[in-house]
Design a protein around this motif. Structure first.
Motif, PDB file in Angstrom:
ATOM      1  N   SER A  33       0.509  -1.308  -0.093  1.00  0.00           N
ATOM      2  CA  SER A  33       0.189   0.047  -0.162  1.00  0.00           C
ATOM      3  C   SER A  33       0.816   1.654   0.080  1.00  0.00           C
ATOM      4  CB  SER A  33      -0.874  -0.005   1.209  1.00  0.00           C
ATOM      5  OG  SER A  33       0.257  -0.204   2.646  1.00  0.00           O
ATOM      6  N   LEU A  34       0.579   2.238  -0.779  1.00  0.00           N
ATOM      7  CA  LEU A  34       0.815   3.531  -1.060  1.00  0.00           C
ATOM      8  C   LEU A  34       0.536   4.820   0.281  1.00  0.00           C
ATOM      9  CD1 LEU A  34       1.538   4.185  -4.883  1.00  0.00           C
ATOM     10  CD2 LEU A  34       3.411   2.830  -2.866  1.00  0.00           C
ATOM     11  N   VAL A  35       1.713   5.606   0.075  1.00  0.00           N
ATOM     12  CA  VAL A  35       1.071   6.415   1.408  1.00  0.00           C
ATOM     13  C   VAL A  35       0.053   7.860   0.909  1.00  0.00           C
ATOM     14  CG1 VAL A  35       1.750   8.810   2.991  1.00  0.00           C
ATOM     15  CG2 VAL A  35       2.306   6.338   2.991  1.00  0.00           C
ATOM     16  N   ASN A  36      -1.309   7.922   1.269  1.00  0.00           N
ATOM     17  CA  ASN A  36      -2.309   8.835   0.376  1.00  0.00           C
ATOM     18  C   ASN A  36      -2.372   8.346  -0.800  1.00  0.00           C
ATOM     19  OD1 ASN A  36      -2.265  10.305   2.687  1.00  0.00           O
ATOM     20  ND2 ASN A  36      -0.218  11.152   2.180  1.00  0.00           N
ATOM     21  N   TYR A  37      -2.618   7.317  -1.873  1.00  0.00           N
ATOM     22  CA  TYR A  37      -3.121   6.560  -2.719  1.00  0.00           C
ATOM     23  C   TYR A  37      -3.452   5.574  -2.670  1.00  0.00           C
ATOM     24  CZ  TYR A  37      -2.677   6.406  -7.568  1.00  0.00           C
ATOM     25  OH  TYR A  37      -3.830   6.184  -8.866  1.00  0.00           O
ATOM     26  N   ASN A  38      -4.707   5.339  -3.134  1.00  0.00           N
ATOM     27  CA  ASN A  38      -5.812   4.519  -3.129  1.00  0.00           C
ATOM     28  C   ASN A  38      -5.714   4.198  -4.630  1.00  0.00           C
ATOM     29  OD1 ASN A  38      -5.934   3.968  -0.409  1.00  0.00           O
ATOM     30  ND2 ASN A  38      -7.404   6.249  -0.157  1.00  0.00           N
ATOM     31  N   ASP A  39      -5.788   5.223  -5.332  1.00  0.00           N
ATOM     32  CA  ASP A  39      -6.192   4.630  -6.837  1.00  0.00           C
ATOM     33  C   ASP A  39      -5.355   2.898  -7.786  1.00  0.00           C
ATOM     34  OD1 ASP A  39      -8.298   4.599  -8.965  1.00  0.00           O
ATOM     35  OD2 ASP A  39      -7.297   6.281 -10.095  1.00  0.00           O
ATOM     36  N   ILE A  40      -5.582   2.259  -6.998  1.00  0.00           N
ATOM     37  CA  ILE A  40      -4.566   0.984  -7.665  1.00  0.00           C
ATOM     38  C   ILE A  40      -5.179   0.463  -8.542  1.00  0.00           C
ATOM     39  CG2 ILE A  40      -2.457  -0.574  -7.064  1.00  0.00           C
ATOM     40  CD1 ILE A  40      -1.964   0.632  -5.236  1.00  0.00           C
ATOM     41  N   GLN A  41      -5.548  -0.073  -9.561  1.00  0.00           N
ATOM     42  CA  GLN A  41      -5.909  -1.530 -10.160  1.00  0.00           C
ATOM     43  C   GLN A  41      -5.682  -2.245 -10.326  1.00  0.00           C
ATOM     44  OE1 GLN A  41      -8.145   1.114 -13.548  1.00  0.00           O
ATOM     45  NE2 GLN A  41      -8.531   3.372 -12.575  1.00  0.00           N
ATOM     46  N   GLU A  42      -5.529  -3.189 -11.179  1.00  0.00           N
ATOM     47  CA  GLU A  42      -5.651  -4.878 -11.526  1.00  0.00           C
ATOM     48  C   GLU A  42      -4.609  -4.162 -12.614  1.00  0.00           C
ATOM     49  OE1 GLU A  42      -8.175  -7.428 -11.851  1.00  0.00           O
ATOM     50  OE2 GLU A  42      -9.282  -7.690  -9.349  1.00  0.00           O
ATOM     51  N   GLY A  43      -3.856  -4.781 -12.698  1.00  0.00           N
ATOM     52  CA  GLY A  43      -2.983  -4.606 -14.311  1.00  0.00           C
ATOM     53  C   GLY A  43      -1.265  -4.067 -14.343  1.00  0.00           C
ATOM     54  N   ASP A  44      -2.026  -2.911 -13.025  1.00  0.00           N
ATOM     55  CA  ASP A  44      -0.920  -1.595 -13.282  1.00  0.00           C
ATOM     56  C   ASP A  44       0.174  -2.397 -12.480  1.00  0.00           C
ATOM     57  OD1 ASP A  44      -2.748   0.386 -13.285  1.00  0.00           O
ATOM     58  OD2 ASP A  44      -2.561   1.065 -11.054  1.00  0.00           O
ATOM     59  N   VAL A  45       1.484  -1.401 -12.857  1.00  0.00           N
ATOM     60  CA  VAL A  45       2.441  -2.240 -12.603  1.00  0.00           C
ATOM     61  C   VAL A  45       3.417  -0.962 -11.414  1.00  0.00           C
ATOM     62  CG1 VAL A  45       5.373  -2.017 -13.369  1.00  0.00           C
ATOM     63  CG2 VAL A  45       2.898  -2.833 -14.891  1.00  0.00           C
ATOM     64  N   ILE A  46       3.216  -1.585 -10.313  1.00  0.00           N
ATOM     65  CA  ILE A  46       3.893  -0.825  -8.987  1.00  0.00           C
ATOM     66  C   ILE A  46       5.552  -0.735  -8.667  1.00  0.00           C
ATOM     67  CG2 ILE A  46       4.199   0.001  -6.708  1.00  0.00           C
ATOM     68  CD1 ILE A  46       1.873  -1.470  -6.607  1.00  0.00           C
ATOM     69  N   GLU A  47       6.781   0.180  -9.769  1.00  0.00           N
ATOM     70  CA  GLU A  47       8.282  -0.297  -9.386  1.00  0.00           C
ATOM     71  C   GLU A  47       8.809   0.718  -8.609  1.00  0.00           C
ATOM     72  OE1 GLU A  47      10.430   0.889 -13.688  1.00  0.00           O
ATOM     73  OE2 GLU A  47      10.099   3.160 -12.499  1.00  0.00           O
ATOM     74  N   THR A  48       9.629  -0.243  -7.536  1.00  0.00           N
ATOM     75  CA  THR A  48      10.098   0.341  -6.208  1.00  0.00           C
ATOM     76  C   THR A  48      10.896   0.695  -7.103  1.00  0.00           C
ATOM     77  OG1 THR A  48      11.177  -1.334  -5.524  1.00  0.00           O
ATOM     78  CG2 THR A  48       8.645  -0.907  -5.328  1.00  0.00           C
ATOM     79  N   PHE A  49      12.178   2.499  -6.207  1.00  0.00           N
ATOM     80  CA  PHE A  49      13.325   3.331  -6.573  1.00  0.00           C
ATOM     81  C   PHE A  49      13.956   3.120  -5.699  1.00  0.00           C
ATOM     82  CE2 PHE A  49      10.528   6.231  -7.216  1.00  0.00           C
ATOM     83  CZ  PHE A  49      11.109   7.078  -6.780  1.00  0.00           C
ATOM     84  N   THR A  50      14.962   3.333  -5.413  1.00  0.00           N
ATOM     85  CA  THR A  50      15.620   4.659  -3.922  1.00  0.00           C
ATOM     86  C   THR A  50      16.626   5.144  -4.860  1.00  0.00           C
ATOM     87  OG1 THR A  50      16.979   4.169  -2.683  1.00  0.00           O
ATOM     88  CG2 THR A  50      18.098   2.982  -3.729  1.00  0.00           C
ATOM     89  N   GLU A  51      16.846   6.242  -3.957  1.00  0.00           N
ATOM     90  CA  GLU A  51      17.380   7.570  -4.793  1.00  0.00           C
ATOM     91  C   GLU A  51      19.007   7.731  -3.423  1.00  0.00           C
ATOM     92  OE1 GLU A  51      15.373  10.902  -3.500  1.00  0.00           O
ATOM     93  OE2 GLU A  51      13.593  11.047  -5.961  1.00  0.00           O
ATOM     94  N   ILE A  52      20.392   7.445  -4.637  1.00  0.00           N
ATOM     95  CA  ILE A  52      21.743   7.865  -4.081  1.00  0.00           C
ATOM     96  C   ILE A  52      22.021   8.568  -4.122  1.00  0.00           C
ATOM     97  CG2 ILE A  52      21.752   5.380  -3.900  1.00  0.00           C
ATOM     98  CD1 ILE A  52      23.299   5.370  -6.399  1.00  0.00           C
ATOM     99  N   GLU A  53      22.716   9.532  -3.164  1.00  0.00           N
ATOM    100  CA  GLU A  53      24.273  10.761  -3.913  1.00  0.00           C
ATOM    101  C   GLU A  53      24.778  10.863  -4.937  1.00  0.00           C
ATOM    102  OE1 GLU A  53      23.827  12.609  -0.214  1.00  0.00           O
ATOM    103  OE2 GLU A  53      22.328  13.746  -0.906  1.00  0.00           O
ATOM    104  N   VAL A  54      25.710  10.753  -5.453  1.00  0.00           N
ATOM    105  CA  VAL A  54      26.530  10.919  -6.811  1.00  0.00           C
ATOM    106  C   VAL A  54      27.509  12.100  -6.202  1.00  0.00           C
ATOM    107  CG1 VAL A  54      27.175  10.003  -8.481  1.00  0.00           C
ATOM    108  CG2 VAL A  54      25.173   8.805  -7.420  1.00  0.00           C
ATOM    109  N   GLU A  55      29.029  11.872  -5.895  1.00  0.00           N
ATOM    110  CA  GLU A  55      29.440  13.108  -6.383  1.00  0.00           C
ATOM    111  C   GLU A  55      29.682  12.624  -7.787  1.00  0.00           C
ATOM    112  OE1 GLU A  55      33.544  12.291  -4.050  1.00  0.00           O
ATOM    113  OE2 GLU A  55      32.705  12.700  -2.307  1.00  0.00           O
ATOM    114  N   GLN A  56      30.561  14.665  -8.138  1.00  0.00           N
ATOM    115  CA  GLN A  56      30.121  15.154  -9.281  1.00  0.00           C
ATOM    116  C   GLN A  56      31.360  15.050  -9.125  1.00  0.00           C
ATOM    117  OE1 GLN A  56      27.546  18.149 -10.827  1.00  0.00           O
ATOM    118  NE2 GLN A  56      26.777  18.983  -8.790  1.00  0.00           N
ATOM    119  N   LYS A  57      31.785  14.892 -10.961  1.00  0.00           N
ATOM    120  CA  LYS A  57      33.301  15.167 -11.317  1.00  0.00           C
ATOM    121  C   LYS A  57      33.812  16.533 -11.320  1.00  0.00           C
ATOM    122  CE  LYS A  57      34.158  10.099 -12.556  1.00  0.00           C
ATOM    123  NZ  LYS A  57      34.372   8.804 -13.171  1.00  0.00           N
ATOM    124  N   LEU A  58      34.608  17.030 -11.539  1.00  0.00           N
ATOM    125  CA  LEU A  58      35.276  18.156 -12.382  1.00  0.00           C
ATOM    126  C   LEU A  58      34.915  18.133 -13.761  1.00  0.00           C
ATOM    127  CD1 LEU A  58      38.173  18.766  -9.904  1.00  0.00           C
ATOM    128  CD2 LEU A  58      35.810  20.298 -10.272  1.00  0.00           C
TER     129      LEU A  58
END
Length: 366
Positions: A341-366
């Motif tokens: 279940s997702l926070v503050n979202y109830n309009d999930i339907q059969e056939g939907d695809v739930i894609e999960t992800f995480t965010e990481i911090e990457v150092e920039q290069k000069l």
């Protein structure tokens, strides 16, 4: 090689061609009618200057006209002083140096820049006045040539998301090494980080250097020199960073590391899993729970999720709960079923695809 320039092959290792080279130099001098008057006050060029532990400021000069003697008052650039001792190229004491003779002189109050012209003056007062005027002109020229950042520049850089400047003060034992370091630092500048060398001089790191660094948020780089005890204490109080090096490449690598550290880290998404919704359960006071099968990767309870319907992202939200049957779990691997279940979202339907992800911090290069 050719035209008005002569060429001579030599070998320093075997001593070949040296006599021929000297003959050609003498021929050149004769053809150009090079003459000098030894019976006048000396003028010439500074070849190199350095700070010696036991002898103080040491300058290597090449006399081009006149005769340079011990006791002469010399000015070169903004440095001046009375010659206390002179040495030849073999480090033997000499009393004077005539035209075309190199000499090492002691007694100047600073280290002139390589390439500066030196002149012998009548009195110390005259030398001091000229030195003060030159210092004033140098300061004014520095202020005029210093690039001012306009509001337009600031707006442009902020719009790009980058506004970084690194101020550096360079101190070293010889003028040559200072020039090499300063040029190397300036060449490190990129569109993202600008390196400014706001001060460079021969000598130990002094309290004035620390105060300048404190006022301009600069770091001090010392090459083959150390700070005085007063300067070290002041740097601790002011929070000024002093870095000392014996190898130029170490200093360059450290400045590069500082520049990379000044860049803002960029957030990057990493896809962790994918859930195909097979059934939807609506529970009062809880909301909509999607029952599905993990088809790719591994779903974690701390991940964020986006609902994809017919290839279009409908919603992105945090995961509220992740269950296996009735139990809360931290993760569900590929090939297993789960309830999500997702926070503050109830309009999930059969056939939907739930894609999960995480965010990481990457150092920039000069």
């Amino acid at each position: 090689m050719g035209s008005k320039y002569q060429c001579q092959e030599i070998s320093a290792k075997k001593g070949l061609g040296v006599e021929e080279l000297l003959d050609k130099v003498l021929l050149e001098a004769e053809m150009l009618d090079l003459k000098a008057n030894p019976n006048r006050k000396a003028t010439g060029t500074i070849i190199e200057s350095s700070l010696d532990k036991g002898r103080g400021y040491v300058s290597t000069v090449l006399v081009s006209n006149g005769t340079l003697k011990i006791g002469d008052v010399v000015i070169a650039g903004t440095s001046w002083g009375r010659i206390k001792a002179m040495f030849n190229e073999r480090n033997q004491r000499i009393e004077q140096a005539g035209p075309a003779e190199p000499a090492i002189i002691l007694g100047l109050n600073g280290a002139p820049t390589a390439g500066d012209q030196f002149h012998v003056l009548e009195t110390e007062q005259e030398a001091r006045e000229i030195s003060n005027k030159r210092e004033q002109l140098q300061r004014e020229q520095g202020l005029r040539t210093q690039k001012r950042i306009t509001l337009g520049d600031i707006s442009h850089r902020i719009a790009k998301g980058e506004f970084h400047e690194l101020n550096v003060i360079v101190k070293g034992d010889t003028d040559g090494s200072i020039e090499a370091l300063s040029d190397s630092f300036i060449k490190l500048s990129t569109e993202k980080v600008q390196v400014n060398v706001i001060g460079k001089a021969v000598g130990q790191i002094s309290e004035n250097d620390v105060m300048l660094a404190s006022a301009s948020d600069a770091v001090i780089v010392g090459f083959q020199v150390r700070p005085s005890s007063e300067a070290r204490k002041l740097a601790d109080r002011e929070g000024v960073e002093i870095n000392t090096y014996s190898i130029i490449y170490d200093a360059i690598d450290d400045i590069k590391s500082v520049m990379v550290g000044m860049l803002d880290k960029v957030k990057k998404e990493v896809i962790t899993g994918q859930v195909e919704v097979q059934q939807v359960f609506k529970i009062s006071k809880v909301g909509t729970i999607a029952g599905g099968l993990v088809t790719e990767g591994k779903v974690h309870a701390k991940d964020k999720a986006r609902v994809v319907r017919d290839g279009i992202v409908i919603r992105t939200a945090d995961i509220n709960a992740l269950k296996r049957y009735k139990d809360d779990v931290k993760e569900v691997p590929m090939g297993m079923e789960c309830g999500i279940s997702l926070v503050n979202y109830n309009d999930i339907q059969e056939g939907d695809v739930i894609e999960t992800f995480t965010e990481i911090e990457v150092e920039q290069k000069l």
